[in-house]
Scaffold this motif. Structure first.
Motif, short mmCIF file in Angstrom:
data_model
loop_
_atom_site.label_atom_id
_atom_site.label_comp_id
_atom_site.label_asym_id
_atom_site.label_seq_id
_atom_site.Cartn_x
_atom_site.Cartn_y
_atom_site.Cartn_z
N GLN A 51 0.82 -1.21 0.00
CA GLN A 51 0.00 0.00 0.00
C GLN A 51 0.85 1.26 0.00
N GLU A 52 1.93 1.27 0.76
CA GLU A 52 2.74 2.48 0.90
C GLU A 52 3.92 2.53 -0.07
N ARG A 53 4.07 1.47 -0.88
CA ARG A 53 5.18 1.39 -1.83
C ARG A 53 6.53 1.55 -1.11
N SER A 54 6.64 0.87 0.00
CA SER A 54 7.85 0.96 0.83
C SER A 54 8.59 -0.38 0.81
N ILE A 55 9.79 -0.37 1.35
CA ILE A 55 10.59 -1.60 1.43
C ILE A 55 9.97 -2.55 2.45
N TYR A 56 9.88 -3.80 2.08
CA TYR A 56 9.35 -4.83 2.98
C TYR A 56 10.49 -5.39 3.82
N HIS A 57 10.29 -5.45 5.14
CA HIS A 57 11.30 -6.02 6.03
C HIS A 57 10.58 -6.70 7.19
N SER A 58 10.91 -7.95 7.40
CA SER A 58 10.31 -8.66 8.54
C SER A 58 11.30 -9.69 9.06
N GLU A 59 11.11 -10.05 10.33
CA GLU A 59 11.84 -11.14 10.95
C GLU A 59 10.80 -12.07 11.56
N HIS A 60 10.85 -13.34 11.18
CA HIS A 60 9.81 -14.26 11.64
C HIS A 60 10.36 -15.68 11.70
N ARG A 61 9.60 -16.52 12.37
CA ARG A 61 9.99 -17.92 12.51
C ARG A 61 9.25 -18.78 11.48
N ILE A 62 9.91 -19.88 11.08
CA ILE A 62 9.26 -20.87 10.22
C ILE A 62 9.53 -22.26 10.77
N PHE A 63 8.63 -23.19 10.45
CA PHE A 63 8.86 -24.60 10.74
C PHE A 63 9.37 -25.25 9.47
N ARG A 64 10.56 -25.83 9.52
CA ARG A 64 11.08 -26.50 8.34
C ARG A 64 10.17 -27.66 7.95
N ALA A 65 9.98 -27.82 6.64
CA ALA A 65 9.06 -28.85 6.16
C ALA A 65 9.61 -30.25 6.38
N ASP A 66 10.95 -30.42 6.43
CA ASP A 66 11.53 -31.76 6.53
C ASP A 66 11.63 -32.28 7.95
N ASN A 67 11.92 -31.40 8.92
CA ASN A 67 12.12 -31.91 10.29
C ASN A 67 11.37 -31.12 11.36
N GLY A 68 10.60 -30.09 10.96
CA GLY A 68 9.83 -29.31 11.92
C GLY A 68 10.65 -28.37 12.77
N GLN A 69 11.95 -28.28 12.49
CA GLN A 69 12.82 -27.40 13.28
C GLN A 69 12.42 -25.94 13.07
N ILE A 70 12.47 -25.16 14.18
CA ILE A 70 12.15 -23.73 14.08
C ILE A 70 13.40 -22.97 13.65
N VAL A 71 13.26 -22.15 12.62
CA VAL A 71 14.35 -21.34 12.10
C VAL A 71 13.87 -19.89 12.02
N TRP A 72 14.74 -18.97 12.42
CA TRP A 72 14.44 -17.53 12.28
C TRP A 72 14.93 -17.05 10.92
N LEU A 73 14.06 -16.35 10.20
CA LEU A 73 14.41 -15.79 8.90
C LEU A 73 14.27 -14.27 8.92
N GLY A 74 15.21 -13.60 8.25
CA GLY A 74 15.08 -12.17 8.00
C GLY A 74 14.77 -11.97 6.53
N ALA A 75 13.74 -11.20 6.22
CA ALA A 75 13.28 -11.03 4.83
C ALA A 75 13.28 -9.56 4.45
N PHE A 76 13.74 -9.28 3.21
CA PHE A 76 13.71 -7.94 2.65
C PHE A 76 13.12 -8.05 1.24
N GLY A 77 12.21 -7.15 0.91
CA GLY A 77 11.56 -7.25 -0.40
C GLY A 77 11.14 -5.92 -0.98
N GLN A 78 10.76 -5.96 -2.27
CA GLN A 78 10.31 -4.78 -3.00
C GLN A 78 9.16 -5.19 -3.90
#
Length: 492
Positions: free
Chosen positions: A179-206
């Motif tokens: 909506q604001e045409r701004s840079i996307y930045h987030s830090e979030h957790r995911i569950f790996r599909a193969d072993n369910g391990q929790i991993v923290w990811l940092g994401a940047f997007g446009q």
């Protein structure tokens, strides 16, 4: 356009493009307005529409007056009553800026690809209309999916791996970036599909948009920040433990402060006792010893009278010591009354108090104009009187004391000087003179208990200032002290 490729109508934007009015353009052949190179570029599309086909195309056209332009064009045939093609309608959009942006984006993507490969980052490219995505091999690896050589994935594959506690927040951040045409930045957790391990990811997007301003693509990178998050958690835990220790230490200090307050109260009570109860027997010792000398003088030999005089002198010195200790105690225990205090009036009172000592020593006192400060008047009198009294006392033999008092404004505080031409102080003693009971001379040379300068130091510190001394033996001494310029009285 008619069948002979002559203009029948054009809108205002077309006039602005080519710098001709509608009346100037109407009836002219297409090549006359566009120029021969441009006409030859689009001629195949014109021939196709004149066969009855609908034509759309994008092309870089060299217009004669407007230079190279990327256009998006749509040609629709205009049929007559018998079904013959009697001309066509043309709708043309200038997409030069979009094409330039796409070229820059391709270059940027190439540079980004080189950078992310070296930094072990993963890339993603999502079609926001279809939800289809392209992931790098590293992206599949981070989410625990088996790598697909084509890189094809879906937005849902990513959503299904995001930690439920983070999904709403991450979605909200992405929507705001769109909506604001701004840079996307987030830090979030995911569950790996193969072993369910929790991993923290940092994401940047446009987000990329089409000519109508509609969001069409979402591109970016992700990286594994699990180690950093674990370090932050350890640091946060250490911080919380430190805060607990600080709270415990604060409670201990509060308890110590209460003990100190009680101790100060007991000290004040002791000072009162010393002022009254302890001095009473000393006065009795002094008085009766003096009566003994007076009444039995003819019965006492020289040694006995000498001993009696020692008793009287010691008792008087003890009385003076008790009085000085009481004065030192009162400086720290009595509450201060801060008012604007004229230091000139203070000096007038000090000189009256010392007039006998000044006359006996033939002292010369030079006092510059002094400021008005926020201070306790009685303690200020005591401070100046001690410093000037010392300057008079410690003068050189056969030399009259010369004392100069001055003040100047320096860095939001008043700097006072009390300068004399006395005997001076050796450098190795300068750090000791403000300590209680520290005497540099014998009682035979100079009287006193060694408490006066300690009282000065305590008075200055209670006024949030500092005191120090500079001296040269045989030349003289200068005492310095500061008093801040308070807008409001200090908390004492």
């Amino acid at each position: 356009m008619d069948a002979e490729q002559r203009y029948q109508f054009n809108n205002r934007t077309y006039e602005e493009w080519f710098g001709h009015s509608r009346s100037e353009i109407k009836g002219q052949h297409l090549w006359q307005v566009l120029g021969e190179p441009a006409y030859q570029k689009i001629k195949p599309y014109i021939q196709a529409v004149m066969t009855g086909q609908k034509i759309t195309y994008e092309s870089l056209v060299p217009y004669q007056n407007n230079g190279l332009r990327w256009i998006n064009a749509a040609y629709i045939p205009d049929f007559g009553e018998q079904g013959e093609v009697k001309g066509y309608f043309a709708m043309v959009t200038d997409i030069t800026e979009r094409k330039q942006a796409e070229a820059m984006l391709r270059e940027s993507e190439q540079r980004l690809s080189l950078a992310v490969e070296g930094a072990e980052m993963a890339t993603w490219d999502v079609d926001l209309q279809t939800g289809k995505a392209l992931w790098s091999a590293r992206h599949f690896q981070l989410l625990g999916y088996e790598h697909v050589p084509s890189g094809e994935a879906t937005l849902e594959m990513w959503r299904s791996r995001v930690h439920p506690d983070d999904l709403e927040r991450v979605t909200r951040v992405a929507e705001r970036a769109i909506q604001e045409r701004s840079i996307y930045h987030s830090e979030h957790r995911i569950f790996r599909a193969d072993n369910g391990q929790i991993v923290w990811l940092g994401a940047f997007g446009q987000v990329l948009y089409d000519d109508a301003g509609k969001a069409i693509r979402f591109i970016g990178i992700i990286l594994d920040i699990t180690d950093r998050k674990r370090a932050e958690q350890v640091l946060q835990q250490a911080k919380e433990e430190l805060e607990i220790k600080v709270q415990e230490r604060t409670a201990e200090l509060n308890s110590l402060n209460q003990d100190l307050a009680r101790s100060n109260q007991e000290l004040e009570q002791f000072a009162y006792v010393a002022s009254h109860d302890l001095q009473e027997p000393l006065r009795a010792v002094t008085g009766y010893t003096q009566l003994l000398i007076q009444d039995y003088q003819d019965r006492l030999d020289d040694s006995a009278q000498e001993y009696a005089n020692y008793i009287v002198d010691a008792a008087k010195r003890m009385q003076q010591l008790i009085q000085d200790l009481l004065a030192y105690s009162r400086v720290g225990t009595r509450s201060l009354t801060f008012f604007p205090t004229d230091c000139n009036a203070v000096m007038h009172q000090v000189l009256q108090n010392l007039q006998v000592a000044i006359a006996e020593s033939n002292a010369t006192i030079l006092c510059d104009s002094l400021p008005t400060v926020h201070a306790d008047r009685n303690q200020l009198i005591q401070l100046f009187q001690n410093l000037i009294g010392n300057a008079i006392k410690f003068h050189r033999p056969k030399t009259s004391p010369e004392i100069h008092i001055s003040a100047e404004l320096a860095a939001s505080k008043w700097l006072f000087r009390v300068q004399d031409n006395g005997i001076g102080i050796k450098a190795r003693y300068l750090d000791r003179i403000f300590e209680i009971f520290k005497r540099l001379h014998s009682r035979m040379e100079f009287s006193g208990t060694g408490i006066g300068l300690a009282i000065c130091k305590k008075i200055v510190e209670r006024h949030s200032g500092t005191i120090w001394v500079e001296s040269e033996p045989g030349i003289g001494t200068t005492f310095y002290f500061t008093i801040p310029i308070f807008h409001d009285p200090p908390n004492v």
